[in-house]
Design a protein around this motif. Sequence first.
Motif, mmCIF file in Angstrom:
data_model
loop_
_atom_site.group_PDB
_atom_site.id
_atom_site.type_symbol
_atom_site.label_atom_id
_atom_site.label_comp_id
_atom_site.label_asym_id
_atom_site.label_seq_id
_atom_site.Cartn_x
_atom_site.Cartn_y
_atom_site.Cartn_z
ATOM 1 N N GLU A 1 -41.342 37.301 -3.035
ATOM 2 C CA GLU A 1 -41.187 38.087 -1.815
ATOM 3 C C GLU A 1 -40.273 39.290 -1.968
ATOM 4 O OE1 GLU A 1 -39.923 34.681 0.243
ATOM 5 O OE2 GLU A 1 -41.871 34.273 1.160
ATOM 6 N N ASP A 2 -39.763 39.547 -3.160
ATOM 7 C CA ASP A 2 -38.941 40.742 -3.346
ATOM 8 C C ASP A 2 -39.751 41.842 -4.031
ATOM 9 O OD1 ASP A 2 -38.303 40.673 -6.396
ATOM 10 O OD2 ASP A 2 -37.797 38.660 -5.703
ATOM 11 N N ARG A 3 -39.391 43.081 -3.730
ATOM 12 C CA ARG A 3 -40.079 44.240 -4.288
ATOM 13 C C ARG A 3 -39.056 45.324 -4.626
ATOM 14 N NH1 ARG A 3 -43.434 40.920 -4.214
ATOM 15 N NH2 ARG A 3 -45.619 41.054 -3.545
ATOM 16 N N TRP A 4 -39.410 46.216 -5.556
ATOM 17 C CA TRP A 4 -38.541 47.346 -5.866
ATOM 18 C C TRP A 4 -39.379 48.557 -6.222
ATOM 19 C CZ3 TRP A 4 -38.173 50.015 -10.537
ATOM 20 C CH2 TRP A 4 -38.862 49.457 -11.623
ATOM 21 N N HIS A 5 -38.801 49.725 -5.998
ATOM 22 C CA HIS A 5 -39.427 50.988 -6.367
ATOM 23 C C HIS A 5 -38.342 51.935 -6.855
ATOM 24 C CE1 HIS A 5 -43.736 51.004 -5.225
ATOM 25 N NE2 HIS A 5 -43.378 50.017 -4.420
ATOM 26 N N PHE B 1 -27.560 52.757 0.621
ATOM 27 C CA PHE B 1 -27.969 52.325 1.957
ATOM 28 C C PHE B 1 -28.180 50.817 1.911
ATOM 29 C CE2 PHE B 1 -31.174 51.163 5.081
ATOM 30 C CZ PHE B 1 -30.740 51.819 6.223
ATOM 31 N N THR B 2 -27.561 50.091 2.849
ATOM 32 C CA THR B 2 -27.674 48.633 2.821
ATOM 33 C C THR B 2 -27.909 48.066 4.212
ATOM 34 O OG1 THR B 2 -25.282 48.295 3.108
ATOM 35 C CG2 THR B 2 -26.097 48.453 0.855
ATOM 36 N N VAL B 3 -28.971 47.283 4.348
ATOM 37 C CA VAL B 3 -29.197 46.440 5.519
ATOM 38 C C VAL B 3 -29.602 45.072 4.990
ATOM 39 C CG1 VAL B 3 -30.617 45.975 7.543
ATOM 40 C CG2 VAL B 3 -29.856 48.307 7.082
ATOM 41 N N GLY B 4 -28.861 44.040 5.394
ATOM 42 C CA GLY B 4 -29.162 42.704 4.909
ATOM 43 C C GLY B 4 -28.206 42.280 3.814
ATOM 44 N N ASP B 5 -28.587 41.215 3.098
ATOM 45 C CA ASP B 5 -27.677 40.618 2.120
ATOM 46 C C ASP B 5 -28.060 40.873 0.673
ATOM 47 O OD1 ASP B 5 -29.895 39.004 2.080
ATOM 48 O OD2 ASP B 5 -28.838 37.133 2.529
ATOM 49 N N SER B 6 -28.876 41.875 0.395
ATOM 50 C CA SER B 6 -29.033 42.313 -0.998
ATOM 51 C C SER B 6 -27.769 43.069 -1.388
ATOM 52 C CB SER B 6 -30.268 43.197 -1.158
ATOM 53 O OG SER B 6 -31.447 42.445 -0.945
ATOM 54 N N LEU B 7 -27.342 42.919 -2.628
ATOM 55 C CA LEU B 7 -26.013 43.387 -3.046
ATOM 56 C C LEU B 7 -26.101 44.488 -4.094
ATOM 57 C CD1 LEU B 7 -22.903 42.437 -2.701
ATOM 58 C CD2 LEU B 7 -23.231 41.456 -4.987
ATOM 59 N N LEU B 8 -25.334 45.543 -3.877
ATOM 60 C CA LEU B 8 -25.158 46.583 -4.898
ATOM 61 C C LEU B 8 -23.846 46.322 -5.624
ATOM 62 C CD1 LEU B 8 -26.010 49.379 -6.135
ATOM 63 C CD2 LEU B 8 -24.427 50.388 -4.486
ATOM 64 N N VAL C 1 -18.062 41.648 -0.382
ATOM 65 C CA VAL C 1 -17.051 41.626 -1.440
ATOM 66 C C VAL C 1 -16.613 40.206 -1.765
ATOM 67 C CG1 VAL C 1 -16.214 43.943 -0.907
ATOM 68 C CG2 VAL C 1 -15.171 41.976 0.224
ATOM 69 N N LYS C 2 -16.967 39.239 -0.894
ATOM 70 C CA LYS C 2 -16.611 37.838 -1.115
ATOM 71 C C LYS C 2 -17.876 36.984 -1.043
ATOM 72 C CE LYS C 2 -12.025 38.371 0.973
ATOM 73 N NZ LYS C 2 -11.117 37.918 2.072
ATOM 74 N N PRO C 3 -17.972 35.941 -1.885
ATOM 75 C CA PRO C 3 -19.195 35.132 -1.904
ATOM 76 C C PRO C 3 -19.485 34.432 -0.581
ATOM 77 C CG PRO C 3 -17.475 34.115 -3.242
ATOM 78 C CD PRO C 3 -17.005 35.488 -2.904
ATOM 79 N N GLU C 4 -18.444 34.044 0.162
ATOM 80 C CA GLU C 4 -18.660 33.320 1.412
ATOM 81 C C GLU C 4 -19.322 34.190 2.489
ATOM 82 O OE1 GLU C 4 -14.139 34.160 1.064
ATOM 83 O OE2 GLU C 4 -15.790 33.483 -0.229
ATOM 84 N N GLU C 5 -19.325 35.498 2.301
ATOM 85 C CA GLU C 5 -20.018 36.356 3.257
ATOM 86 C C GLU C 5 -21.523 36.091 3.259
ATOM 87 O OE1 GLU C 5 -18.321 40.557 3.732
ATOM 88 O OE2 GLU C 5 -17.606 39.986 1.733
ATOM 89 N N PHE C 6 -22.045 35.531 2.176
ATOM 90 C CA PHE C 6 -23.458 35.182 2.120
ATOM 91 C C PHE C 6 -23.793 33.984 3.008
ATOM 92 C CE2 PHE C 6 -23.162 37.600 -1.862
ATOM 93 C CZ PHE C 6 -24.334 38.341 -1.812
ATOM 94 N N LEU D 1 -29.208 43.777 -6.491
ATOM 95 C CA LEU D 1 -29.425 42.338 -6.623
ATOM 96 C C LEU D 1 -29.828 41.707 -5.293
ATOM 97 C CD1 LEU D 1 -26.074 41.673 -8.524
ATOM 98 C CD2 LEU D 1 -28.323 41.980 -9.584
ATOM 99 N N THR D 2 -30.787 40.791 -5.331
ATOM 100 C CA THR D 2 -31.074 40.000 -4.148
ATOM 101 C C THR D 2 -29.992 38.937 -3.987
ATOM 102 O OG1 THR D 2 -32.607 38.667 -5.459
ATOM 103 C CG2 THR D 2 -33.553 40.459 -4.169
ATOM 104 N N ASP D 3 -30.017 38.209 -2.858
ATOM 105 C CA ASP D 3 -28.844 37.448 -2.438
ATOM 106 C C ASP D 3 -28.390 36.358 -3.402
ATOM 107 O OD1 ASP D 3 -31.237 36.165 -1.739
ATOM 108 O OD2 ASP D 3 -30.322 35.083 -0.088
ATOM 109 N N ALA D 4 -29.321 35.595 -3.971
ATOM 110 C CA ALA D 4 -28.908 34.473 -4.816
ATOM 111 C C ALA D 4 -28.141 34.949 -6.047
ATOM 112 C CB ALA D 4 -30.125 33.651 -5.227
ATOM 113 N N ILE D 5 -28.669 35.954 -6.731
ATOM 114 C CA ILE D 5 -27.995 36.452 -7.928
ATOM 115 C C ILE D 5 -26.751 37.256 -7.551
ATOM 116 C CG2 ILE D 5 -29.339 38.591 -8.166
ATOM 117 C CD1 ILE D 5 -28.284 36.235 -11.015
#
Length: 214
Positions: free
Chosen positions: A28-32, A121-128, A143-148, A190-194
């Motif tokens: 369900e993830d995509r990139w361009h 640009f960030t909306v959601g829990d994908s991480l830069l 910036v902290k893992p518990e934010e997920f 990165l998506t949320d799990a990684i």
Amino acid sequence: MHTENDAIAPFRVLRAFSVAKREDAPNEDRWHASDDGAICAVSDGASVSFDSASWAEVLTRRFVEDQKVSRDWLEAAAKEYAAAYDRDAMPWMHQAAFDRGSFATLLGIVFSSDGASARAFTVGDSLLAFIDGDEIVRTIPYVKPEEFDSSPRLLSTSMIENRWLDGETLNDAWHDLNISAHSAPLFLLLTDAIGRWVLDEPSGERLSALLGID
């Protein structure tokens, strides 16, 4: 996905990996990315929504084409998504899921022409993750893992579900990055799990393990 500065070609996508959560589940993830690597986007579709992978595809492609994200931009993306389906031909349970909407994150980065700066640009829990050598300079939006642990707000194909998204929120979704002061800048989208895995132990060892994947 990784992008680094280079004296000849300032922007380069080094690697991109994508894998489904389970072998029996759709990815369900995509990139361009733009041809010159100056614009990159990642979107992670929500598993509980209707065909979120296609929504992630629309969002990432449209971001690379046009980074002026607004409610009008999002509405046009939602109309493109809806046009690919014949709702009347769906079973009623699929109609209900379709009407509830599909949901996905959107993480994009746009580099300046000289490679000295960027905007994310960030909306959601994908991480830069902005990296210099073996150190993490900055992570966005968490910036902290518990934010997920909290459910993130996501972009939806239903504009009713996007009612929280106003001009101020969209403006706050952009983050400025200064690259010029760093000798070996690298960006991970990165998506949320990684992303959480990286923040659980933000060390050089973790980065080496991640970057060593080939």
